[in-house]
Enzyme design. Sequence first.
Site, PDB file in Angstrom:
ATOM      1  N   LYS A   3      51.953   6.460  36.179  1.00 17.34           N
ATOM      2  CA  LYS A   3      52.402   5.373  37.050  1.00 17.34           C
ATOM      3  C   LYS A   3      52.973   4.205  36.250  1.00 17.34           C
ATOM      4  O   LYS A   3      53.828   3.470  36.748  1.00 17.34           O
ATOM      5  CB  LYS A   3      51.248   4.873  37.924  1.00 17.34           C
ATOM      6  N   ASP A  27      50.610   2.988  47.028  1.00 16.46           N
ATOM      7  CA  ASP A  27      49.155   2.792  47.017  1.00 16.46           C
ATOM      8  C   ASP A  27      48.772   1.529  47.776  1.00 16.46           C
ATOM      9  O   ASP A  27      47.737   1.482  48.444  1.00 16.46           O
ATOM     10  CB  ASP A  27      48.632   2.704  45.579  1.00 16.46           C
TER      11      ASP A  27
END
Length: 287
Positions: A69, A109
């Site tokens: 990420k 997220d």
Amino acid sequence: MPTVTRRAAVLGHPIAHSLSPTLHTAAYQALGLEGWQYTAVDTTTETLRDVLDDLDLGWAGLSLTMPLKQTVIPMLDDVDPVASATGAVNTVVVRPSSCGIALGGYNTDVQGLVAALTEGLRGREVARAVVLGAGATAASAVAALAQLGCASPRVLARSIARTAGLQEAARRLGATPRFEVLDAVSALGPLRHADVVISTLPAHAADPVAGILLERAGSVPGVLLDVVYDPRPTALARAWGERGGVVVGGERMLLHQAAEQVRLMTGRPAPVAAMDAALGAVLGVTR
């Protein structure tokens, strides 16, 4: 007419345990997207560049796990403001460009956390919040709490020396968290008075906090979201529930962040109910 194949995948190492293929495949089926395929590709920080270089317009996008990420950010053509602020990209969308393809980075997220917490809050406001942990997911948690109206959560980290990245992310987000060392005993006060607690700690790292909750805490009024969903429930989630708090499982965040990924990759609203049913079937959960 031959079926058009579009590909997507989740990248990480190890990756065999991922539930993302279950969620995305269920979405494609519900949307009637014939020929769409979603797989898991074992990828490390060392091999990520090669995977990206092999992408073409047959690909719709990628889902990324840690530490990819963060590694992926300088490899992208553009990064969405939320992903840029949090310093974490968990979604890459492939789109056409004058040079062939362009790669855009997003952080779903945050939306996953907001949607999952909203299920547990059921309309209640968030005035006081606690985040356990200070990694990349903690930055998404701080962003989610800011969206829910709490821009000054207490962050309990195992090491203050390792919070520099989160402190910088908080500044970009316009949030002003209070950083403290995570100690199971001293954490009791903040936890007992919080409207929301988000644990971003790895599996079993919050077990000492769970033990103290069971030994010394009275009732807890708030909502706990533990991002860990394996093991499920976690020791912290069990203790929180036994003390009367509302527990939102990490799989709810997983569901909602995947739904936003589906929307970004397909251009269509995600069939959340179908994805939820597929997730429940795998986890043995009936909703």
